[in-house]
Design an enzyme around this catalytic site. Structure first.
Site, PDB file in Angstrom:
ATOM      1  N   ASP A  57      -2.888   7.808  -1.673  1.00  0.00           N
ATOM      2  CA  ASP A  57      -1.524   7.340  -1.394  1.00  0.00           C
ATOM      3  C   ASP A  57      -0.513   8.436  -1.709  1.00  0.00           C
ATOM      4  OD1 ASP A  57      -2.132   4.866  -0.427  1.00  0.00           O
ATOM      5  OD2 ASP A  57      -1.690   3.771  -2.264  1.00  0.00           O
ATOM      6  N   ASP A  91      -7.933  -1.999   4.101  1.00  0.00           N
ATOM      7  CA  ASP A  91      -7.518  -1.636   2.741  1.00  0.00           C
ATOM      8  C   ASP A  91      -8.256  -2.487   1.711  1.00  0.00           C
ATOM      9  OD1 ASP A  91      -6.067  -0.297   0.795  1.00  0.00           O
ATOM     10  OD2 ASP A  91      -4.137  -0.606   1.786  1.00  0.00           O
TER      11      ASP A  91
HETATM   12  C1  GLA Z   1      -2.287   0.592  -0.180  1.00  0.00           C
HETATM   13  C2  GLA Z   1      -2.516   1.682   0.838  1.00  0.00           C
HETATM   14  C3  GLA Z   1      -1.189   2.118   1.411  1.00  0.00           C
HETATM   15  C4  GLA Z   1      -0.498   0.923   2.036  1.00  0.00           C
HETATM   16  C5  GLA Z   1      -0.333  -0.196   1.022  1.00  0.00           C
HETATM   17  C6  GLA Z   1       0.166  -1.456   1.678  1.00  0.00           C
HETATM   18  O1  GLA Z   1      -1.639   1.072  -1.302  1.00  0.00           O
HETATM   19  O2  GLA Z   1      -3.200   2.752   0.274  1.00  0.00           O
HETATM   20  O3  GLA Z   1      -1.357   3.145   2.355  1.00  0.00           O
HETATM   21  O4  GLA Z   1      -1.256   0.489   3.136  1.00  0.00           O
HETATM   22  O5  GLA Z   1      -1.563  -0.495   0.380  1.00  0.00           O
HETATM   23  O6  GLA Z   1       0.332  -2.499   0.790  1.00  0.00           O
END
Ligand code: GLA
Length: 732
Positions: free
Chosen positions: A544, A474
């Site tokens: 997301d 990420d």
């Molecule tokens: C980001 C990712 C999510 C999740 C969060 C965790 O927003 O896109 O899928 O993994 O971080 O903090």
């Protein structure tokens, strides 16, 4: 053997055109090269001023096509010199160029003018390398052209200082692409923001400049480095010309699309010249990222399919035959930061019952990571949550027949972390200036070798000490103060290049050392999806936003530029966290099944009915998965246009297909539109297997391909959020 299978599949998927070994031919008498790639040809030559000129970019030329030596076009007025009127392949700033230069250099004597002239060229199979040199200084540029049988030409360049004095590169783009004059051009791009990536935007082109870019340090949610130029009134999803391209770069980038006064279009792209400079001392060189482009006469649908094939066969780490993406369970929406041994094991047990193949623990497992205010940088397992380390969970996951993956955000640090307390200077910053936090975190300066080595070593340790099959990598913020004070002042802006090079080198070294490791590129959703990172990552997290209705639009946009197998799509709980929409489970599954299926709901709350729906649909997904992930996508009906949409996937040999149909909300009792299928073998018979027989009207067991494409299929979808799928197998 594996290689042989790979070669064979490239040949099979190459489809209907013939692809000879001699992808590049050179006419020495005219000084003209013809490059053939799939259904496209690209022609360039050296003109009377020793400049490299674009001659042609369009449908594939057959043997016998020939072109005279190009000539610089005349000045059309004293204000429009030849350098402005002529379509140049790679142009240094100088000579009164009023458009975007491909290269701009400043010299120690104050000169900032470049006049690039042809020196020599080498053809090697499907690769062409041309050397240019500034007329007066020992600045050389090597231009690389690489044709791929899928119908893509990659272009990039290397700027070399063969002189004795240090120069400063102010702008080094990968390539300039030129389109012939036309008044009907329209430009499509993919724009968006967090939670709403992949919004397709199309506008009529007009004289002037459109800049697609990221100044954010990475690829960005705002605009993806992809473009498609079509002809208004002529190009549709299934027909008409499209010139399209995408960049292989995960840092700040720019694609400048200009329509000149003469209605030519110039597309110049590469790293973003904003806030950029790169010194080259004697003997040093700078490589630019690859800029890939293609052409089709078969509309936006085929442009996407060319890109999909190219990504799978030429870009992805498992090229040319990427393995099927496993069905994953991810803990994020279910437990957020509240991960622990017992909770994750309980979820894994339920996930295994659904048929999940990979269990992924998301954020929260390390350091003091109980919320997003602390812990990033401290990549040791949290002993309160996992008292015996990760092993008990991993062992249980394996015993359940799944492999194990874990979330990391390696490039970031929370000020509240041991890492930051020990190495505050590792955070990217201008010393003495206020630093901007985002999600309470700072960026580590990965351009630094010590930081690069630290990031590699903790990841290597994590993967070596635990049986980890998959990393969700990420990256949750943009750059703000891009300082790099430990190198000399004139090198500090190299951070834009060195950071990305080090990121790629970490990924590459990790994969070399752990060849079975798979990686997902995530950046708060789809903020880092490009052909650079995709050389090292197997899949991406497009957004997301997991609301199934929004997701249909997001996924539609995504597939304009990237292959469905890359597109992780989770089934999550309702009301959706983002927009509180409540959509039935089957619709949520069917939306996610048109990419790489994942499950991200809190399975502890799923009813026995939910579990049996989930198991039934996961089983169905595994049957259609090779077609969805590695087949050819046809966007039959696009979601932005109406309350319905439909997509079809079909194998390259036309033997298996699957159709998904979605009704978002029915109005006035309108029947679901008839869907005409595409790409089938017209003479063949197909056996039709609906997911739910009640949702397809008057369906015989067998039907002829021409009829399915002509008459179509009538789905019986009613009300709100109704969806279904239909499988087709060729029987004779
Ligand atoms: C980001 C990712 C999510 C999740 C969060 C965790 O927003 O896109 O899928 O993994 O971080 O903090």
């Amino acid at each position: 053997m594996r290689q042989l299978a790979g070669l064979l599949s490239v040949w099979l998927l190459a489809g209907t055109y013939s692809f000879s070994q001699n992808a590049i031919s050179y006419d020495a008498s005219q000084h003209v090269w013809q490059i053939h790639a799939g259904e496209m040809s690209y022609v360039l030559g050296v003109n009377d001023k020793k400049a490299l000129q674009t001659i042609y970019w369009g449908p594939r030329l057959e043997k016998g096509a020939s072109f005279p030596t190009p000539k610089q076009l005349p000045e059309t007025a004293s204000f429009d010199p030849g350098v402005a009127t002529t379509p140049l392949e790679y142009v240094g700033w100088g000579g009164g160029l009023p458009y975007e230069p491909t290269l701009k250099i400043s010299f120690p004597d104050g000169n900032r003018s470049l006049l690039l002239e042809y020196v020599d060229a080498k053809v090697n199979g499907d690769a062409l390398e041309i050397t240019m040199k500034d007329a007066l200084t020992p600045i050389y540029v090597r231009l690389f052209y690489q044709a791929a049988p899928q119908g893509i030409l990659a272009r990039w360049s290397r700027v070399e200082n063969r002189g004795k004095e240090k120069i400063t590169v102010e702008q080094a783009e990968s390539a300039t692409w030129n389109l012939a004059p036309r008044s009907t051009y329209e430009l499509s791009s993919l724009t968006g923001r967090w939670g709403a990536e992949w919004q397709l935007q199309t506008e009529a082109m007009h004289q002037g400049t459109t800049i697609l870019e990221s100044r954010r340090g990475s690829t960005s949610h705002q605009t993806n480095p992809w473009f498609a130029i079509a002809s208004r009134g002529e190009t549709t999803e299934n027909a008409g010309p499209v010139w399209f391209g995408e960049l292989g770069w995960s840092g700040s980038w720019r694609i400048t699309v200009e329509q000149t006064q003469a209605q030519r279009v110039r597309i110049t792209g590469g790293t973003n010249p904003f806030d950029f400079s790169y010194p080259l001392a004697a003997g040093e060189s700078l490589d630019t990222p690859k800029f890939y482009a293609g052409y089709t006469a078969k509309g936006h649908g085929e442009a996407s399919r060319i890109l999909h094939r190219f990504q799978r066969e030429q870009i992805l780490p498992q090229r040319p035959t990427p393995r099927l993406r496993p069905v994953i369970f991810n803990s994020w929406e279910a437990t957020e930061f509240a991960v622990d041994e017992q909770g994750q094991i309980a979820l894994a047990e339920k996930a295994a019952k659904l048929g999940v193949e990979r269990m992924v623990i998301d954020d929260g497992w390390f350091g003091k990571r109980n919320n997003d205010r602390a812990g990033l940088g401290d990549w040791n397992v949290n002993p309160e949550k996992f008292p015996s380390g990760l092993k008990p969970v991993i062992d249980r996951v394996h015993a359940l027949g799944m492999d194990f993956g874990i979330w990391v955000e390696p490039e970031m640090v929370n000020p509240d972390s041991d890492l930051y307390r020990k190495h505050p200077d590792w955070a990217m910053n201008f010393p003495g200036r206020p630093r901007s936090e985002a999600r309470n975190q700072l960026l580590l300066n990965l351009a630094r070798k010590d930081v690069r080595d630290y990031v590699f070593s903790f990841l290597d340790k994590l993967v070596s000490e635990n049986d980890i099959a998959f990393l969700k990598w990420d990256y949750n913020r943009n750059w703000s103060e891009p300082g790099w004070d430990v190198v000399p002042l004139d090198q500090q802006k190299e951070i834009y290049v060195k950071y990305v090079e080090n990121l790629y080198s970490i990924l590459s070294d990790l994969r070399k050392k752990h060849p079975k490791l798979e990686i997902e590129s995530c950046s708060g959703g789809g903020g880092r999806v490009d052909l650079g990172i995709l050389q090292y990552t197997d899949e991406v997290w497009p957004s997301d936003n997991t609301d199934a209705l929004d997701r249909l639009v997001i996924q539609d946009g995504f597939t304009h530029a990237y292959s469905p197998n890359l597109m992780m799509a989770w089934v999550t709980d309702v009301p959706n966290f983002l927009d509180k929409r409540v959509i039935p489970l089957e619709f949520r599954f069917l939306a996610a099944m048109s990419g790489s299926l994942g499950i991200g709901g809190n399975l502890n709350k799923w009813s026995p009915d939910d579990m049996s729906t989930g198991t039934r649909l996961t089983t169905f997904y595994k049957q259609i998965r090779p077609v969805v992930q590695l087949g050819e996508l046809h966007r039959l009906m696009q979601p932005e246009e109406s309350e319905t949409n439909a997509v079809q996937y079909i194998t390259a040999d036309r033997s298996s297909a699957v159709v998904f149909a979605y009704l978002h909300s029915q109005h006035y009792g309108r029947p679901f539109p008839t869907i005409r299928l595409e790409g089938l073998d017209p003479a063949a018979s197909y056996r039709l297997t609906p997911l739910d027989a009640a949702k397809v009207t008057g369906l015989p067991v067998e039907r002829n391909g021409s009829q399915l494409m002509g008459e179509g299929v009538q789905f019986n979808l009613r009300g709100d959020y109704d969806a279904t799928a239909l499988r087709l197998e060729r029987i004779r």
